[in-house]
Design a protein around this motif. Structure first.
Motif, PDB file in Angstrom:
ATOM      1  N   LEU A 150       0.823  -1.206   0.000  1.00 25.98           N
ATOM      2  CA  LEU A 150       0.000   0.000   0.000  1.00 25.98           C
ATOM      3  C   LEU A 150       0.858   1.257   0.000  1.00 25.98           C
ATOM      4  N   VAL A 151       1.946   1.261   0.760  1.00 23.11           N
ATOM      5  CA  VAL A 151       2.851   2.422   0.774  1.00 23.11           C
ATOM      6  C   VAL A 151       3.487   2.607  -0.594  1.00 23.11           C
ATOM      7  N   ARG A 152       3.928   1.500  -1.210  1.00 25.46           N
ATOM      8  CA  ARG A 152       4.541   1.602  -2.533  1.00 25.46           C
ATOM      9  C   ARG A 152       3.543   2.120  -3.548  1.00 25.46           C
ATOM     10  N   ARG A 153       2.294   1.653  -3.472  1.00 23.52           N
ATOM     11  CA  ARG A 153       1.269   2.128  -4.403  1.00 23.52           C
ATOM     12  C   ARG A 153       1.022   3.618  -4.229  1.00 23.52           C
ATOM     13  N   ARG A 154       0.982   4.075  -2.983  1.00 19.55           N
ATOM     14  CA  ARG A 154       0.744   5.500  -2.744  1.00 19.55           C
ATOM     15  C   ARG A 154       1.891   6.345  -3.275  1.00 19.55           C
ATOM     16  N   VAL A 155       3.118   5.884  -3.031  1.00 17.86           N
ATOM     17  CA  VAL A 155       4.288   6.617  -3.532  1.00 17.86           C
ATOM     18  C   VAL A 155       4.275   6.655  -5.052  1.00 17.86           C
ATOM     19  N   THR A 156       3.948   5.509  -5.683  1.00 17.71           N
ATOM     20  CA  THR A 156       3.911   5.447  -7.139  1.00 17.71           C
ATOM     21  C   THR A 156       2.829   6.350  -7.706  1.00 17.71           C
ATOM     22  N   ARG A 157       1.673   6.386  -7.044  1.00 21.64           N
ATOM     23  CA  ARG A 157       0.579   7.230  -7.501  1.00 21.64           C
ATOM     24  C   ARG A 157       0.950   8.713  -7.411  1.00 21.64           C
ATOM     25  N   ARG A 158       1.571   9.092  -6.297  1.00 14.45           N
ATOM     26  CA  ARG A 158       1.986  10.487  -6.146  1.00 14.45           C
ATOM     27  C   ARG A 158       3.044  10.864  -7.172  1.00 14.45           C
ATOM     28  N   ARG A 159       3.942   9.953  -7.444  1.00 16.00           N
ATOM     29  CA  ARG A 159       4.998  10.232  -8.424  1.00 16.00           C
ATOM     30  C   ARG A 159       4.398  10.383  -9.816  1.00 16.00           C
ATOM     31  N   SER A 160       3.433   9.536 -10.144  1.00 15.12           N
ATOM     32  CA  SER A 160       2.781   9.625 -11.451  1.00 15.12           C
ATOM     33  C   SER A 160       2.011  10.931 -11.589  1.00 15.12           C
ATOM     34  N   THR A 161       1.312  11.326 -10.502  1.00 13.53           N
ATOM     35  CA  THR A 161       0.570  12.585 -10.531  1.00 13.53           C
ATOM     36  C   THR A 161       1.507  13.770 -10.696  1.00 13.53           C
ATOM     37  N   ARG A 162       2.633  13.742  -9.992  1.00 12.01           N
ATOM     38  CA  ARG A 162       3.605  14.836 -10.090  1.00 12.01           C
ATOM     39  C   ARG A 162       4.210  14.908 -11.487  1.00 12.01           C
ATOM     40  N   ASP A 163       4.521  13.750 -12.069  1.00  9.05           N
ATOM     41  CA  ASP A 163       5.087  13.745 -13.418  1.00  9.05           C
ATOM     42  C   ASP A 163       4.068  14.259 -14.432  1.00  9.05           C
ATOM     43  N   ALA A 164       2.784  13.900 -14.239  1.00 15.37           N
ATOM     44  CA  ALA A 164       1.745  14.373 -15.153  1.00 15.37           C
ATOM     45  C   ALA A 164       1.579  15.884 -15.042  1.00 15.37           C
ATOM     46  N   GLU A 165       1.643  16.420 -13.811  1.00 17.10           N
ATOM     47  CA  GLU A 165       1.521  17.862 -13.622  1.00 17.10           C
ATOM     48  C   GLU A 165       2.697  18.598 -14.256  1.00 17.10           C
ATOM     49  N   ARG A 166       3.873  18.042 -14.121  1.00 20.88           N
ATOM     50  CA  ARG A 166       5.046  18.670 -14.743  1.00 20.88           C
ATOM     51  C   ARG A 166       4.937  18.658 -16.255  1.00 20.88           C
ATOM     52  N   ALA A 167       4.468  17.535 -16.803  1.00 21.40           N
ATOM     53  CA  ALA A 167       4.329  17.442 -18.253  1.00 21.40           C
ATOM     54  C   ALA A 167       3.274  18.432 -18.751  1.00 21.40           C
ATOM     55  N   HIS A 168       2.185  18.564 -18.005  1.00 21.80           N
ATOM     56  CA  HIS A 168       1.144  19.512 -18.386  1.00 21.80           C
ATOM     57  C   HIS A 168       1.654  20.946 -18.309  1.00 21.80           C
ATOM     58  N   ALA A 169       2.417  21.270 -17.244  1.00 24.67           N
ATOM     59  CA  ALA A 169       2.975  22.618 -17.100  1.00 24.67           C
ATOM     60  C   ALA A 169       3.955  22.912 -18.219  1.00 24.67           C
TER      61      ALA A 169
END
Length: 213
Positions: A186-205
């Motif tokens: 569960l911790v790994r999934r949360r970290v992976t989800r946050r990393r994916s969200t951050r990468d998507a936000e950076r790509a959008h910016a």
């Protein structure tokens, strides 16, 4: 593809965690708690005296010792059956209750010395003494924590592990794994989800700041 592989691995990990939980509960219910209860109910006997116990045919029990004699390895015991014949005893496996579950022994300082199996039903007499006739101690007859036989493990099943060793290992290994493994996933999934969200936000910016012509 990567997400699919991760999901499959997580499913396998959750399944393994559930299996460990089931095995751990069975070991504690059918082995650890009954052995601890039997030690708690048994009455210690000073070395040099005999203790009698009523056993059924094929019943296996353990001889537990405490004191200086047991600690130094000079404790010697003999067992006679209802017909007066002496019964053989068996020492414990390399990894036993005393190595992993010593804190579950109700009577402090007692460790299992040997085990024996009743050949006939009836009263059995157990006598223990110090082989040097120097040190004192006590003994009692209670549940057996050594187990009997071995199970072949490994790729070809050629590595034999004593049943007592597997039970002792499983008692301290299975339940912690069943708890820790899902938490790690569960911790790994949360970290992976946050990393994916951050990468998507950076790509959008980046796309907003530097739009394609």
């Amino acid at each position: 593809m990567t997400r699919g592989r991760l999901a499959d691995r997580d499913a396998v990990a959750f399944g393994f965690s559930a299996l460990c939980a089931c095995i751990g509960v069975l070991i504690w219910t059918l082995w650890v708690l009954p052995v601890a209860a039997s030690v708690s109910d048994a009455d210690p006997v000073p070395l040099g005296r005999g203790a009698t116990v009523e056993l059924q045919e094929g019943e296996r029990v353990g001889i537990w010792g405490s004191g200086v004699s047991a600690m130094l390895g000079t404790l010697e015991c003999s067992v006679s059956g209802p017909d007066g014949a002496e019964l053989s005893q068996r020492a414990g496996p390399s990894l036993s209750w005393d190595d992993t579950l010593w804190w579950m022994t109700p009577k402090r300082g007692f460790e299992q010395h040997t085990q024996f199996t009743a050949v006939r039903a009836g009263v059995h007499t157990v006598t223990c003494a110090d082989s040097l006739d120097t040190y004192d101690g006590e003994f009692l007859v209670a549940g057996d924590a050594f187990g009997s036989g071995a199970i072949g493990l490994g790729r070809t099943g050629g590595n034999d592990f004593a049943v007592g060793t597997l039970l002792a290992f499983g008692a301290v290994f299975c339940l912690p794994v069943a708890v820790v493994l899902p938490v790690v996933i569960l911790v790994r999934r949360r970290v992976t989800r946050r990393r994916s969200t951050r990468d998507a936000e950076r790509a959008h910016a980046s796309w907003t700041q530097f739009p394609e012509p």
